[in-house]
Write a protein that holds these residues in place. Structure first.
Motif, mmCIF file in Angstrom:
data_model
loop_
_atom_site.group_PDB
_atom_site.id
_atom_site.type_symbol
_atom_site.label_atom_id
_atom_site.label_comp_id
_atom_site.label_asym_id
_atom_site.label_seq_id
_atom_site.Cartn_x
_atom_site.Cartn_y
_atom_site.Cartn_z
ATOM 1 N N GLN A 295 52.135 8.824 33.750
ATOM 2 C CA GLN A 295 53.130 7.779 33.510
ATOM 3 C C GLN A 295 52.499 6.390 33.597
ATOM 4 O O GLN A 295 52.879 5.479 32.853
ATOM 5 C CB GLN A 295 54.268 7.917 34.523
ATOM 6 C CG GLN A 295 55.147 9.134 34.276
ATOM 7 C CD GLN A 295 56.159 9.362 35.381
ATOM 8 O OE1 GLN A 295 56.067 8.793 36.475
ATOM 9 N NE2 GLN A 295 57.140 10.213 35.114
ATOM 10 N N PHE A 296 51.533 6.240 34.494
ATOM 11 C CA PHE A 296 50.823 4.963 34.585
ATOM 12 C C PHE A 296 50.073 4.689 33.283
ATOM 13 O O PHE A 296 50.075 3.566 32.766
ATOM 14 C CB PHE A 296 49.857 4.990 35.768
ATOM 15 C CG PHE A 296 49.058 3.733 35.950
ATOM 16 C CD1 PHE A 296 49.612 2.630 36.578
ATOM 17 C CD2 PHE A 296 47.761 3.654 35.484
ATOM 18 C CE1 PHE A 296 48.879 1.468 36.740
ATOM 19 C CE2 PHE A 296 47.009 2.498 35.641
ATOM 20 C CZ PHE A 296 47.580 1.395 36.274
ATOM 21 N N LEU A 297 49.424 5.719 32.732
ATOM 22 C CA LEU A 297 48.704 5.561 31.475
ATOM 23 C C LEU A 297 49.651 5.247 30.325
ATOM 24 O O LEU A 297 49.331 4.441 29.442
ATOM 25 C CB LEU A 297 47.914 6.830 31.165
ATOM 26 C CG LEU A 297 46.736 7.122 32.096
ATOM 27 C CD1 LEU A 297 46.179 8.514 31.826
ATOM 28 C CD2 LEU A 297 45.638 6.076 31.942
ATOM 29 N N ALA A 306 47.073 9.956 28.206
ATOM 30 C CA ALA A 306 48.278 10.551 28.785
ATOM 31 C C ALA A 306 48.535 11.932 28.191
ATOM 32 O O ALA A 306 48.960 12.854 28.890
ATOM 33 C CB ALA A 306 49.485 9.636 28.554
ATOM 34 N N VAL A 307 48.269 12.105 26.891
ATOM 35 C CA VAL A 307 48.420 13.406 26.238
ATOM 36 C C VAL A 307 47.528 14.449 26.902
ATOM 37 O O VAL A 307 47.943 15.584 27.162
ATOM 38 C CB VAL A 307 48.087 13.292 24.729
ATOM 39 C CG1 VAL A 307 47.834 14.679 24.120
ATOM 40 C CG2 VAL A 307 49.231 12.607 23.990
ATOM 41 N N ILE A 308 46.291 14.067 27.201
ATOM 42 C CA ILE A 308 45.364 14.992 27.840
ATOM 43 C C ILE A 308 45.901 15.453 29.189
ATOM 44 O O ILE A 308 45.876 16.645 29.523
ATOM 45 C CB ILE A 308 43.977 14.339 28.000
ATOM 46 C CG1 ILE A 308 43.309 14.172 26.635
ATOM 47 C CG2 ILE A 308 43.078 15.172 28.915
ATOM 48 C CD1 ILE A 308 42.005 13.404 26.673
ATOM 49 N N LEU A 309 46.447 14.529 29.978
ATOM 50 C CA LEU A 309 46.957 14.892 31.304
ATOM 51 C C LEU A 309 48.196 15.773 31.206
ATOM 52 O O LEU A 309 48.337 16.757 31.951
ATOM 53 C CB LEU A 309 47.256 13.636 32.121
ATOM 54 C CG LEU A 309 46.059 12.779 32.505
ATOM 55 C CD1 LEU A 309 46.484 11.698 33.501
ATOM 56 C CD2 LEU A 309 44.939 13.616 33.117
ATOM 57 N N TYR A 310 49.110 15.436 30.299
ATOM 58 C CA TYR A 310 50.320 16.262 30.170
ATOM 59 C C TYR A 310 49.981 17.657 29.650
ATOM 60 O O TYR A 310 50.636 18.636 30.013
ATOM 61 C CB TYR A 310 51.345 15.581 29.266
ATOM 62 C CG TYR A 310 52.226 14.602 30.014
ATOM 63 C CD1 TYR A 310 53.141 15.051 30.973
ATOM 64 C CD2 TYR A 310 52.149 13.238 29.780
ATOM 65 C CE1 TYR A 310 53.948 14.158 31.670
ATOM 66 C CE2 TYR A 310 52.940 12.334 30.471
ATOM 67 C CZ TYR A 310 53.842 12.806 31.414
ATOM 68 O OH TYR A 310 54.629 11.929 32.114
ATOM 69 N N ASN A 311 48.960 17.765 28.805
ATOM 70 C CA ASN A 311 48.526 19.089 28.369
ATOM 71 C C ASN A 311 47.950 19.885 29.531
ATOM 72 O O ASN A 311 48.166 21.104 29.637
ATOM 73 C CB ASN A 311 47.490 18.962 27.248
ATOM 74 C CG ASN A 311 48.118 19.004 25.869
ATOM 75 O OD1 ASN A 311 48.631 20.025 25.454
ATOM 76 N ND2 ASN A 311 48.087 17.881 25.168
ATOM 77 N N MET A 326 57.793 15.229 27.221
ATOM 78 C CA MET A 326 56.927 14.051 27.276
ATOM 79 C C MET A 326 55.881 14.095 26.162
ATOM 80 O O MET A 326 55.580 13.076 25.542
ATOM 81 C CB MET A 326 56.237 13.951 28.634
ATOM 82 C CG MET A 326 57.092 13.346 29.726
ATOM 83 S SD MET A 326 57.732 11.687 29.321
ATOM 84 C CE MET A 326 56.220 10.800 28.944
ATOM 85 N N LEU A 327 55.316 15.256 25.904
ATOM 86 C CA LEU A 327 54.322 15.376 24.836
ATOM 87 C C LEU A 327 54.952 15.114 23.474
ATOM 88 O O LEU A 327 54.322 14.494 22.601
ATOM 89 C CB LEU A 327 53.670 16.754 24.868
ATOM 90 C CG LEU A 327 52.612 16.933 25.964
ATOM 91 C CD1 LEU A 327 52.215 18.398 26.100
ATOM 92 C CD2 LEU A 327 51.374 16.089 25.670
#
Length: 375
Positions: A295-297, A306-311, A326-327
Motif C-alpha cells: 500500500q505504501f508503494l 506493488a504488483v510484485i508484492l501482491y502476487n 488489488m491486483l
C-alpha cells in the motif's frame, strides 16, 4: 557487490553504468549489449547482481534471466525496462526489483541499499548455528560469508517430527503422556515409552553429529527443549518485525528485506497438523506486513513493485479475495487489460471451488464498471 549490466542500447547502458558508479557498495564489472555474450560471461564469473533490459533482439531479458537463475539461483536479478507489463513474469523469476526507464539515481540507490541490507541479514551475527522452520525444517551452519544448509539424515520420520514438536514448544515443558497420545496412540503405555525414549535418543544423537548444541532435558513427566545459543529463523524474523520503524522512503528497504526473509509458511513441507495454528499466525503477520508495504508503494505510484508484492501475497495465501481485487486495480492503472481479466477469472474460480461462492458485490460492481459488461 559485483554487477553486470545488459542492454542492447549503448547509450542507456552507459547511463546506467554511470549512475551505478556514483553509488557506494556496488562495482560494475561488465556491460554487455549482446545477451549471448553476457550469458557466457555470467556462467564463468557469477556476479552478485544482473541488471537486465527486457526487450532485446535474439534473446529477451526474461529468457536470459531464466537461464541465469537456472545456473545460479542465488543471483539477484533487476529488470530495467520501459514496459510495466512484464512485472508478473519478473515476480515468477523472483526478481529483486523492477525499474522503469528512465531510471532515477535515487530509485537505483534504494535498490542497491536493499541488496546491501539483504546481504547483511544473511550474514551470521555470531558463530551460532540456526534452525529454520519457514517452508521446511532445516539446519544451517555459519560459514565465512553466509549460512549454509546442512544435510540431515533423520533416523526415522517420527524422530524428525518429534524434534519439530519439541522445537515448536521450546523453553516450555511438554508432558510425556501428551507425546505418547500424539505420536503412538495405538501403542500400549510400556511399549510407547520405549519408543519415546528410543526416539529422543536418536534426536540427541543427530543433533550431536551436526554440532548443534540444543538441549532436550528429561524430567519425571515432561521434556523441555532449550535452544541455548542456537538461533531460530522464526524468532529472528518476529524480532525484526517487532523492531521495525514506521515505513518511510528511508526505511522501505528494511521492510522489504523482512518480507524476503519469510521463505515460506511455517513447516509447510512437513504437513504436521499440530503446526497449523502457528502457521496461520505467522502467515497472518507476514500478510499484514507485505500488504502494508504494498500500500505504501501504491501511494508512491510504484505500481509494478506493488504488483510484485501482491502476487507474492497471493502465492502464500491464495484463498483471500483482497489480493485478487488489488491486483485487478493495479493492472488497470498499468493499462494491462488481459491481467485484469485473468485476475477476475482466477478469483471467480477460486471462490467457486473453495467456498461455492461468487466475488463480493463490491468486486463485481467494480469489474462491471471497468469492463462495461453486466454480470
Amino acid at each position: 557487490m559485483r554487477a553486470v549490466l545488459v542492454d542492447d542500447e549503448p547509450l542507456i547502458l552507459a547511463h546506467l553504468e554511470k549512475l551505478l558508479q556514483e553509488i557506494k557498495g556496488i562495482d560494475v564489472i561488465g556491460t554487455y549489449s549482446n545477451p549471448h555474450h553476457a550469458l557466457q560471461w555470467i556462467e564463468q564469473n557469477q556476479p552478485d547482481v544482473v541488471f537486465l533490459d527486457v526487450e532485446m533482439p535474439e534473446l529477451s531479458g526474461i529468457e536470459l534471466a531464466e537461464k541465469v537463475v537456472r545456473l545460479w539461483p542465488q543471483i539477484n536479478i533487476v529488470f530495467v525496462t520501459a514496459y510495466s507489463e512484464y512485472a508478473v513474469k519478473a515476480f515468477e523469476l523472483h526478481a529483486v526489483d523492477y525499474l522503469l526507464k528512465p531510471v532515477k539515481r535515487e530509485r537505483l540507490a534504494e535498490t542497491v541499499r536493499r541488496f546491501q541490507l539483504d546481504t547483511a541479514e544473511q550474514q551470521p551475527a555470531s558463530s551460532a548455528p540456526m534452525v529454520c522452520c519457514f517452508q521446511s525444517l532445516q539446519f544451517k551452519q555459519p560459514g565465512l560469508d553466509q549460512f549454509h544448509t546442512v544435510d540431515v539424515r533423520w533416523r526415522t520420520a517420527k524422530a524428525k517430527e518429534l524434534f519439530a514438536f519439541l522445537l515448536h514448544h521450546r523453553q516450555k515443558p511438554v508432558r510425556k503422556d501428551i507425546i505418547l497420545d500424539l505420536f503412538w496412540p495405538e501403542t500400549d503405555e510400556s511399549k510407547g515409552f520405549t519408543q519415546l525414549y528410543t526416539t529422543i535418543y536418536q534426536i540427541r544423537k543427530t543433533l550431536k553429529s551436526l554440532g548443534i548444541h540444543i538441549n532436550i532435558a528429561s524430567h519425571d513427566n515432561y521434556y523441555v527443549l532449550d535452544l541455548n545459543e542456537v538461533k531460530l529463523d522464526v524468532e529472528e524474523w518476529e524480532k525484526g518485525i517487532a523492531s521495525l520503524s514506521p515505513i518511510t522512503p528511508a526505511t522501505l528497504e528494511e521492510h522489504q528485506a523482512l518480507i524476503d526473509l519469510y521463505e515460506g509458511n511455517y513447516l509447510e513441507d512437513c504437513g504436521y497438523l499440530w503446526s497449523e495454528g502457528e502457521k496461520e499466525r505467522l502467515r497472518s503477520l507476514w500478510l499484514n506486513h507485505i500488504t502494508h508495504v504494498a500500500q505504501f508503494l501504491v501511494g508512491r505510484r510504484e505500481y509494478p513493485q506493488a504488483v510484485i508484492l501482491y502476487n507474492r501475497a497471493q502465492e502464500i495465501h491464495p484463498y483471500t479475495e483482497d489480493s485478487y481485487f488489488m491486483l485487478m486495480q493495479l493492472y488497470d492503472k498499468l493499462q494491462d487489460r488481459h491481467s485484469v481479466e485473468l485476475q477476475y477469472e482466477r478469483l471467480t474460480c477460486m471462490l467457486a471451488e473453495q467456498f461455492n461462492q461468487e466475488p463480493r458485490q463490491q468486486v463485481k460492481d467494480w469489474y462491471c464498471h471497468w469492463s462495461g459488461v453486466v454480470l
